[in-house]
Design a protein around this motif. Structure first.
Motif, PDB file in Angstrom:
ATOM      1  N   VAL A   1      23.950  13.888 -26.932  1.00 45.48           N
ATOM      2  CA  VAL A   1      25.321  13.644 -26.476  1.00 45.48           C
ATOM      3  C   VAL A   1      25.486  14.092 -25.028  1.00 45.48           C
ATOM      4  O   VAL A   1      26.096  13.394 -24.203  1.00 45.48           O
ATOM      5  CB  VAL A   1      26.309  14.388 -27.398  1.00 45.48           C
ATOM      6  CG1 VAL A   1      27.703  14.376 -26.835  1.00 45.48           C
ATOM      7  CG2 VAL A   1      26.307  13.755 -28.774  1.00 45.48           C
ATOM      8  N   LEU A   2      24.932  15.263 -24.696  1.00 41.86           N
ATOM      9  CA  LEU A   2      25.057  15.775 -23.336  1.00 41.86           C
ATOM     10  C   LEU A   2      24.389  14.836 -22.339  1.00 41.86           C
ATOM     11  O   LEU A   2      24.949  14.535 -21.283  1.00 41.86           O
ATOM     12  CB  LEU A   2      24.404  17.160 -23.268  1.00 41.86           C
ATOM     13  CG  LEU A   2      24.609  17.968 -22.010  1.00 41.86           C
ATOM     14  CD1 LEU A   2      26.067  18.253 -21.805  1.00 41.86           C
ATOM     15  CD2 LEU A   2      23.833  19.260 -22.101  1.00 41.86           C
ATOM     16  N   ALA A   3      23.206  14.335 -22.710  1.00 41.54           N
ATOM     17  CA  ALA A   3      22.524  13.392 -21.817  1.00 41.54           C
ATOM     18  C   ALA A   3      23.345  12.131 -21.663  1.00 41.54           C
ATOM     19  O   ALA A   3      23.357  11.519 -20.592  1.00 41.54           O
ATOM     20  CB  ALA A   3      21.137  13.074 -22.355  1.00 41.54           C
ATOM     21  N   GLY A   4      24.034  11.734 -22.723  1.00 44.75           N
ATOM     22  CA  GLY A   4      24.875  10.552 -22.625  1.00 44.75           C
ATOM     23  C   GLY A   4      26.013  10.726 -21.648  1.00 44.75           C
ATOM     24  O   GLY A   4      26.503   9.766 -21.071  1.00 44.75           O
ATOM     25  N   GLY A   5      26.435  11.959 -21.449  1.00 46.89           N
ATOM     26  CA  GLY A   5      27.485  12.185 -20.478  1.00 46.89           C
ATOM     27  C   GLY A   5      26.984  12.237 -19.048  1.00 46.89           C
ATOM     28  O   GLY A   5      27.765  12.214 -18.112  1.00 46.89           O
ATOM     29  N   ILE A   6      25.664  12.336 -18.889  1.00 47.71           N
ATOM     30  CA  ILE A   6      25.119  12.529 -17.545  1.00 47.71           C
ATOM     31  C   ILE A   6      24.574  11.226 -16.966  1.00 47.71           C
ATOM     32  O   ILE A   6      24.728  10.952 -15.786  1.00 47.71           O
ATOM     33  CB  ILE A   6      24.003  13.587 -17.601  1.00 47.71           C
ATOM     34  CG1 ILE A   6      24.619  14.941 -17.950  1.00 47.71           C
ATOM     35  CG2 ILE A   6      23.264  13.676 -16.301  1.00 47.71           C
ATOM     36  CD1 ILE A   6      23.606  15.998 -18.189  1.00 47.71           C
ATOM     37  N   ILE A   7      23.922  10.413 -17.825  1.00 48.27           N
ATOM     38  CA  ILE A   7      23.309   9.180 -17.319  1.00 48.27           C
ATOM     39  C   ILE A   7      24.408   8.176 -17.039  1.00 48.27           C
ATOM     40  O   ILE A   7      25.297   7.986 -17.869  1.00 48.27           O
ATOM     41  CB  ILE A   7      22.344   8.605 -18.366  1.00 48.27           C
ATOM     42  CG1 ILE A   7      21.241   9.613 -18.644  1.00 48.27           C
ATOM     43  CG2 ILE A   7      21.752   7.300 -17.910  1.00 48.27           C
ATOM     44  CD1 ILE A   7      20.283   9.139 -19.686  1.00 48.27           C
ATOM     45  N   PRO A   8      24.387   7.507 -15.897  1.00 53.25           N
ATOM     46  CA  PRO A   8      25.416   6.494 -15.636  1.00 53.25           C
ATOM     47  C   PRO A   8      25.187   5.255 -16.488  1.00 53.25           C
ATOM     48  O   PRO A   8      24.297   4.469 -16.215  1.00 53.25           O
ATOM     49  CB  PRO A   8      25.235   6.155 -14.155  1.00 53.25           C
ATOM     50  CG  PRO A   8      24.242   7.097 -13.627  1.00 53.25           C
ATOM     51  CD  PRO A   8      23.501   7.689 -14.756  1.00 53.25           C
ATOM     52  N   ILE A   9      25.970   5.133 -17.553  1.00 51.48           N
ATOM     53  CA  ILE A   9      25.833   3.961 -18.411  1.00 51.48           C
ATOM     54  C   ILE A   9      26.838   2.900 -18.001  1.00 51.48           C
ATOM     55  O   ILE A   9      26.515   1.730 -17.845  1.00 51.48           O
ATOM     56  CB  ILE A   9      26.051   4.349 -19.888  1.00 51.48           C
ATOM     57  CG1 ILE A   9      25.029   5.403 -20.305  1.00 51.48           C
ATOM     58  CG2 ILE A   9      25.957   3.136 -20.782  1.00 51.48           C
ATOM     59  CD1 ILE A   9      25.204   5.884 -21.710  1.00 51.48           C
ATOM     60  N   LEU A  10      28.098   3.334 -17.842  1.00 58.78           N
ATOM     61  CA  LEU A  10      29.142   2.377 -17.507  1.00 58.78           C
ATOM     62  C   LEU A  10      29.589   2.492 -16.069  1.00 58.78           C
ATOM     63  O   LEU A  10      30.015   1.520 -15.470  1.00 58.78           O
ATOM     64  CB  LEU A  10      30.350   2.598 -18.418  1.00 58.78           C
ATOM     65  CG  LEU A  10      30.098   2.284 -19.893  1.00 58.78           C
ATOM     66  CD1 LEU A  10      31.289   2.689 -20.721  1.00 58.78           C
ATOM     67  CD2 LEU A  10      29.828   0.810 -20.053  1.00 58.78           C
ATOM     68  N   SER A  11      29.522   3.708 -15.545  1.00 58.06           N
ATOM     69  CA  SER A  11      30.063   3.896 -14.200  1.00 58.06           C
ATOM     70  C   SER A  11      29.369   5.056 -13.536  1.00 58.06           C
ATOM     71  O   SER A  11      28.825   5.935 -14.200  1.00 58.06           O
ATOM     72  CB  SER A  11      31.558   4.159 -14.284  1.00 58.06           C
ATOM     73  OG  SER A  11      31.986   4.834 -13.129  1.00 58.06           O
ATOM     74  N   VAL A  12      29.410   5.040 -12.203  1.00 53.85           N
ATOM     75  CA  VAL A  12      28.781   6.126 -11.454  1.00 53.85           C
ATOM     76  C   VAL A  12      29.735   7.303 -11.294  1.00 53.85           C
ATOM     77  O   VAL A  12      29.338   8.416 -11.032  1.00 53.85           O
ATOM     78  CB  VAL A  12      28.339   5.581 -10.072  1.00 53.85           C
ATOM     79  CG1 VAL A  12      27.757   6.665  -9.241  1.00 53.85           C
ATOM     80  CG2 VAL A  12      27.340   4.482 -10.263  1.00 53.85           C
ATOM     81  N   ASP A  13      31.023   7.026 -11.487  1.00 51.78           N
ATOM     82  CA  ASP A  13      32.043   8.028 -11.216  1.00 51.78           C
ATOM     83  C   ASP A  13      32.199   8.955 -12.412  1.00 51.78           C
ATOM     84  O   ASP A  13      33.196   8.922 -13.140  1.00 51.78           O
ATOM     85  CB  ASP A  13      33.352   7.281 -10.917  1.00 51.78           C
ATOM     86  CG  ASP A  13      34.480   8.229 -10.619  1.00 51.78           C
ATOM     87  OD1 ASP A  13      35.639   7.817 -10.792  1.00 51.78           O
ATOM     88  OD2 ASP A  13      34.198   9.371 -10.244  1.00 51.78           O
ATOM     89  N   LEU A  14      31.202   9.802 -12.651  1.00 53.39           N
ATOM     90  CA  LEU A  14      31.235  10.702 -13.797  1.00 53.39           C
ATOM     91  C   LEU A  14      31.324  12.129 -13.304  1.00 53.39           C
ATOM     92  O   LEU A  14      30.513  12.526 -12.488  1.00 53.39           O
ATOM     93  CB  LEU A  14      29.942  10.575 -14.606  1.00 53.39           C
ATOM     94  CG  LEU A  14      29.662   9.245 -15.276  1.00 53.39           C
ATOM     95  CD1 LEU A  14      28.252   9.248 -15.788  1.00 53.39           C
ATOM     96  CD2 LEU A  14      30.621   9.046 -16.414  1.00 53.39           C
ATOM     97  N   PRO A  15      32.267  12.915 -13.799  1.00 55.30           N
ATOM     98  CA  PRO A  15      32.313  14.310 -13.341  1.00 55.30           C
ATOM     99  C   PRO A  15      31.093  15.107 -13.756  1.00 55.30           C
ATOM    100  O   PRO A  15      30.743  16.085 -13.120  1.00 55.30           O
ATOM    101  CB  PRO A  15      33.578  14.855 -13.993  1.00 55.30           C
ATOM    102  CG  PRO A  15      33.956  13.890 -15.028  1.00 55.30           C
ATOM    103  CD  PRO A  15      33.382  12.585 -14.674  1.00 55.30           C
TER     104      PRO A  15
END
Lengths: 221, 681, 314
Positions: free
Chosen positions: C79-93
């Motif tokens: 789950v944590l990796a899913g929050g880090i890799i840009p899947i949908l957008s680059v604008d991820l905190p």
């Protein structure tokens, strides 16, 4: 097409030539070797045609056709016939294990990069960076001849060396004069025939084409 | 502050030396001696660590000249940020181990006297502190010898066994060969500093001012690198490490592996960055290559071991290699005038120094607790200890995760910084070096992954599964002193991993003084939570966010799943229908490492022998299976055996001088007199 | 506080959790079609997970806390990796939390604990799986790092957000170094996610198991977490490959239209990757364990050739 895209395609093809050279180093099966050699010839001929188009040297089109007919069609056919006639086994062994051969191959690439650095500084041609790849292909062809025990693979190594020389000619000076190229092509063809004849003789005498067995041909024993 | 840091440090060293007298007085009451010794050593280590930390934080340098020493050659001491950093590392681990020793030494009560151990333990720590504080060649070498001699006696503590004596002897020989090289190196530098005119060149200050011609500087560097490498356990001078560290008592092994090897790193950094300062690029390349070779060979050797402490000792070889990789890269970047990149590499190397001290100390303390409880060093006789020693297991696990360079613990931060330093190699001007650097990075990646494999093996075989041994001893958990030492080391590992920007901020003055550039300006530019060594777009890592992320998501998942939790029932293990499964059928250390042994075995001398003794009926149903495996170090056969045999041969020849008859000795004196008369005339 | 960024994070994690099993369903369906069987349907993995979550857990008598902790850890890391890799957008905190090397480290810690869990029960299966898994992982690391190195040479960064932005805004598409690095990455992805030719995800024969051997003892919700995490790991590796080599379509800013478009592109790319994966799986056979050195050596060679091509040809 503009110069930049042509340069990129040229780099791509040179990289694939290098890749096929490494793949030939690692390949265990004889038919696989012939297929890789065919691919290498194909990439080489496309590259020559491209360089001919960009540099407007039309004799390179003829060289490209020559390479295509000789190295992609004729020589693989001859080698194929040879293998079938001699009933050669499918697998070939090598002297050293494959990972070590690969590392030496990588070292050769770095070495040829280092060696051709002065040429790269001075040359103005689009293809100047592929000279290192060409030199590496020649050296890897020689490595292939050293590390293999079967005579057919040694001839393929020799042909790979010639491929490298051809690529070097294209990248250093946009190709050799047409007369020279025709002469070299003829030499390669004759060499292939002569090799074939020799293989038949060797096979009849020794009943094998393993060069280790021919090591008994020496003075002190 | 009432006292300046250097005064605090000196006072603590004096306190350590006083322990000798305290031990003499308390010889009779061993239990009181253990507590007193542990208390005094921990207090002084803590004071020294604090003094060092303050010096690094403030960035100031202090000196003292002691009126001891030879006439006209007094002792100089100096506490600058580099020394302060190493004092912090040594002091912190000594503090943790001294607290641990209070519990560990109680295991010796009734079997043997620990007076020797306490005395030499404090002398050992005192020697290490003095080496770091020394500012001239004389006191440096004296403290170096004190450190070596004290550790020799500590290694020889259980000297009734022949293998212990042999290990200690080997350690002594290699340490002294190294010491001679260091002495020669200092001699070269001291002589050239004053043009061979006076003795005052022996101070480090004189060496700092001097300008060395390149050949002499190279000679000095190579000699000192050889000498310090012998002490640090760099391949091929590593053979003493896996012999000496396992046979010493575990608290001593923790200190030897954790901090004594670091004094050698201190020596290399001091001489190269501080005293010699200007050097060609191939010095850095030599250090880098030796670092890479040590890292890979160290971890491969470790994978072949089934003795827990020997495995940990070989891992020290590997980690020293990783530290040298960082330092070699720093030297390489400095010689090409790239101070910012050199700062990154240097901080990576020094950070790993601190990390290694912490997690290796923790691992050896855990191994000591296991040895204390089970009297067994061979992993293949252990197993299932997690149920009987839960605290030790959990803390050992923290050490295993840290040394395998896994986030969010500290080992990961220093390896990540080292990788980032490698990734900056495209900035180097030399094309061949540029092409070879990625290979070095790939080797470092291989080392990290193999280390993780080795620690899965070590933890899995020792603590998990069932007990593999033949007898089933009464295994008990470690007492609170041992646990406290380990808990403190484990907490430090976690904090160093989760707050790297704070640590780099603190360490920053080191890189500024040694290579001329600060890392912290770019490292913390995104905020204190993110470590961005060069620029935020380039690479970033946030230890706190990863750690908090773990905890929050874990809590969320746990809560969601336990809203309507199913039952957990226990049952026997799945045996695939084969009912006679027993504890000997588990994987043990040798079997776990088998694939790696097959793949990398060409680097060692591996002999495997399988013998089947069949039942009378048919060879397909064997009654017994004998398996013998011998893995030998090739360096022993190539380098050490020839040298040993040559030296024995030479000694025998020289021994012929001793005839035993008095006439022969009179002839020697006669010839000497004649020769002198000829020459004096 | 970047609310839009947080919203996109949550959307990404939801996509990961929801679409991971769907992708596995698609892969299995394709495999059945290619082998002439009828498949269990696209939604079968969901049904499997639901079944496992509702079952009770049976633990071995000597299972320790590590055994119970590992499924949660593996799931959390996915789950944590899913929050880090840009899947949908680059604008991820959360994007600056980790670069590619940290991601490799996160997967490494999941693997470490899974291997420990395999050793925990004390059977020969678990030890065998752990031993093989750690060996293969250590051989794959140099190739992985060399591939990352080559990609970072071209894009001057190891941060995934930066890589996506550089590739999307750049002109040169045909670069031999990236082509070689991509091939090496495919080999490595097959290794790390345990697909053929490295490991057979559908086998339960002890001589051929690697990943399955380590998780053989798990049951109930623990097994559900591990299976789900395995599906997510395959999804994440594919997303990692897409972000590093073919990121066109990933939204540069956080606006809704861009995110929806990115979602559509993602589904398309996943479909194509599924087909490619099945072509590889049905075309190759699982390799002997000691032949994997050559496989991973070839991956390392390709990545090294990519790095060399960068310096020599570009």
């Amino acid at each position: 097409m503009n110069l930049q895209i042509a340069a990129q395609i040229n780099s791509f093809l040179a990289a694939f030539v290098l890749l096929t050279a490494f793949a030939m180093l690692a390949q265990r099966r004889v038919y696989g070797l012939i297929h890789l050699f065919t691919w290498q010839g194909l990439f080489l001929s496309i590259n020559t045609a491209l360089v001919g188009y960009v540099a407007s040297k039309h004799h390179l089109y003829i060289s490209s056709l020559l390479t295509l007919s000789l190295k992609v069609i004729l020589l693989p056919y001859i080698l194929h016939v040879l293998i079938v006639r001699l009933k050669i086994r499918r697998e070939v062994e090598s002297v050293m294990n494959i990972p070590l051969t690969m590392l030496i191959g990588i070292a050769l690439v770095i070495f040829s990069y280092h060696l051709t650095a002065p040429v790269r500084e001075l040359s103005t041609l689009m293809t100047r960076s592929t000279l290192a790849v060409a030199l590496a292909t020649v050296l890897i062809g020689l490595l292939m001849m050293i590390t293999r025990r079967h005579a057919v693979t040694q001839i393929i190594g020799f042909l790979a060396m010639e491929n490298g020389l051809f690529l070097a000619a294209t990248s250093a000076t946009y190709g050799m004069p047409l007369v020279v190229e025709l002469g070299v092509a003829l030499d390669i063809l004759i060499a292939a025939f002569i090799f074939g004849i020799f293989f038949f003789h060797i096979h009849t005498t020794f009943d094998s084409l393993d060069v280790e067995k021919m090591a008994r041909l020496k003075e002190g024993d | 502050m009432i006292f300046s840091p250097i005064e605090v440090a000196c006072a603590s060293v004096v306190l350590l030396l006083l322990v000798v007298f305290v031990a003499a007085m308390l010889k009779g009451s061993q239990r009181l001696l253990i507590y007193a010794g542990s208390l005094l050593t921990s207090v002084s280590s803590l004071c020294v660590a604090a003094a060092g930390a303050m010096t690094v934080g403030s960035g100031m340098t202090e000196r003292i000249v002691l009126m001891l020493g030879l006439p006209d050659l007094p002792f100089h001491l100096r506490l600058d940020p580099l020394a302060g950093f190493f004092l912090t590392v040594v002091g912190m681990l000594s503090f943790f181990v001294s607290v641990y020793s209070a519990g560990y030494l109680k295991g010796f009560l009734g079997h043997r006297s620990v007076t020797r151990l306490v005395v030499f333990y404090s002398l050992f720590i005192a020697g290490m502190f003095m080496v770091v504080l020394a500012d001239d060649a004389l006191i440096f070498l004296i403290s170096w010898e004190v450190m070596a001699a004290a550790s020799y006696f500590l290694v020889m503590f259980e000297d009734e066994r022949q293998e212990n004596r042999r290990a200690a002897f080997l350690y002594m020989v290699v340490a002294h060969v190294g010491a001679i090289a260091i002495l020669l190196s200092f001699g070269v530098m001291a002589g050239l500093a004053t043009g061979f005119t006076s003795f005052s060149g022996y101070t480090f200050d004189a060496m700092r001012q001097a300008k060395f011609p390149l050949e002499w500087a190279t000679a000095a560097f190579l000699l000192s690198f050889f000498g310090f490498a012998a002490k640090a356990g760099v391949v091929p001078l590593h053979v003493w490490l896996p012999e000496a560290h396992p046979v010493a008592p575990s608290n001593v092994s923790a200190l030897m592996s954790g901090v004594m090897l670091k004094t050698a790193i201190y020596g290399i950094v001091r001489i190269t960055f501080d005293l010699l300062k200007v050097y060609p690029w191939w010095w850095g390349a030599i250090v880098l290559v030796f670092g890479l070779v040590s890292a890979v060979m160290g971890v491969l050797y470790a994978l072949m071991q089934h003795d827990l402490k020997r495995l940990l000792a070989y891992h020290s070889v590997e980690n020293i290699g990783i530290i040298l990789i960082g330092i070699g890269l720093a030297m390489l970047f400095t010689s090409f005038n790239l101070p910012m990149l050199a700062a990154l590499a240097l901080i990576a190397g020094l950070y790993h120094t601190m990390n290694h001290a912490m997690f290796k100390g923790l691992l050896f303390m855990g191994a000591g607790a296991v040895l204390h409880a089970t009297n067994e060093r061979n992993m293949e006789e252990m197993g299932g200890l997690i149920h009987r020693m839960p605290w030790t297991a959990a803390l050992f696990l923290v050490g295993c995760v840290s040394i395998s360079a896994l986030p969010p613990f500290n080992g990961f931060v220093s390896e990540w910084l080292t990788f980032q330093a490698f990734l900056l190699s495209p900035s180097l001007p030399s094309p061949v070096v540029k092409l070879l650097m990625p290979m070095g990075a790939a080797l470092l990646a291989l080392t990290g992954a193999l280390a993780a494999a080795c620690f899965v093996k070590a933890f899995g075989v020792t603590f998990l599964g069932h007990w593999r041994g033949h007898h089933n001893p009464h295994v008990h958990e470690a007492d609170w002193f041992m646990r406290s030492g380990m808990i403190m080391a484990a907490m430090t590992c976690l904090l160093l991993g989760v707050f790297p920007t704070v640590v780099i901020d603190w360490m920053d003055v080191l890189s500024e003084q040694l290579v001329g550039s600060k890392l912290s300006t770019s490292a913390g530019v995104f905020g204190w939570m993110w470590l961005t060594p060069i620029a935020p777009e380039r690479a970033s890592y946030s230890g706190p966010v990863v750690f908090i992320g773990f905890i929050l998501i874990f809590a969320a998942v746990y809560v969601v799943l336990h809203v309507k939790a199913g039952k957990i029932s226990r049952g026997p293990i799945w045996d695939c229908g084969f009912e006679k499964i027993n504890a000997r059928m588990q994987y043990n250390a040798t079997s776990f490492a088998m694939p790696i042994r097959r793949i990398f075995g060409f680097l060692f001398d591996v002999r495997e022998q399988v013998g089947l003794s069949p039942q009378s009926a048919h060879p397909a149903f064997p009654k017994r299976l004998n398996y013998r495996l011998r893995v030998r170090d090739r360096f022993w056969g190539w380098i050490y055996k020839p040298i040993i045999e040559t030296s024995f041969w030479v000694s025998r020849r020289i021994g012929n001088l001793q005839r035993g008859r008095i006439q022969v000795y009179l002839i020697y004196s006669f010839i000497t007199i004649l020769v002198l008369l000829v020459f004096v005339r | 506080m970047n609310f839009r960024g947080v919203f996109i994070e949550i959307l990404q994690v939801a996509a990961l959790l929801g679409l991971g099993p769907l992708f596995i369903g698609w892969v299995r369906m394709l495999k059945c079609w290619s082998q002439g069987r009828s498949s269990a349907g696209l939604l079968q993995p969901y049904r499997d997970l639901a079944k496992l979550f509702s079952k009770d857990v049976v633990l071995a008598e000597n299972a320790s806390w590590i055994f119970r902790f590992t499924p949660y850890l593996v799931f959390v890391i996915a789950v944590l990796a899913g929050g880090i890799i840009p899947i949908l957008s680059v604008d991820l905190p959360l994007a600056p939390t980790a670069d590619v090397i940290v991601l490799v480290g996160l997967f490494a810690i999941a693997r470490f604990f899974t291997a420990l869990a395999g050793m925990d029960i004390g059977t020969a299966f678990g030890g065998m799986g752990s031993s093989r898994e750690m060996t293969i992982a250590s051989l794959a690391e140099p190739a992985m790092l060399m591939s990352i190195f080559t990609v970072s040479l071209a894009n001057k960064s190891t941060s995934l957000a930066q890589i996506v932005q550089v590739i999307c805004s750049g002109q040169s598409i045909l670069r031999p170094s990236i082509a070689f690095a991509f091939l090496a990455f495919v080999f490595i992805a097959l290794t790390e996610t345990g697909r053929i030719p490295v490991d057979n995800p559908a086998t339960h024969l002890e001589l051929t198991m690697i990943h399955e051997a380590m998780i053989l003892e798990y049951s109930g919700r623990h097994l559900a977490l591990i299976e789900w995490a395995g599906m997510m790991k395959l999804f994440l590796f594919i997303m990692l490959g897409i972000a590093s080599f073919a990121p066109w379509g990933i939204a540069e800013t956080g606006n809704i239209a861009g995110v929806v478009q990115a979602f559509v592109y993602m589904i398309l790319k996943l479909g194509i990757v599924g087909v490619g994966l099945i072509l590889i799986e049905t075309g190759l056979a699982k390799m002997r364990l000691f032949r994997l050195t050559e496989f991973l050596g070839a991956a390392f060679l390709l990545a090294t050739l990519g790095m060399l091509s960068f310096y020599i040809l570009e």
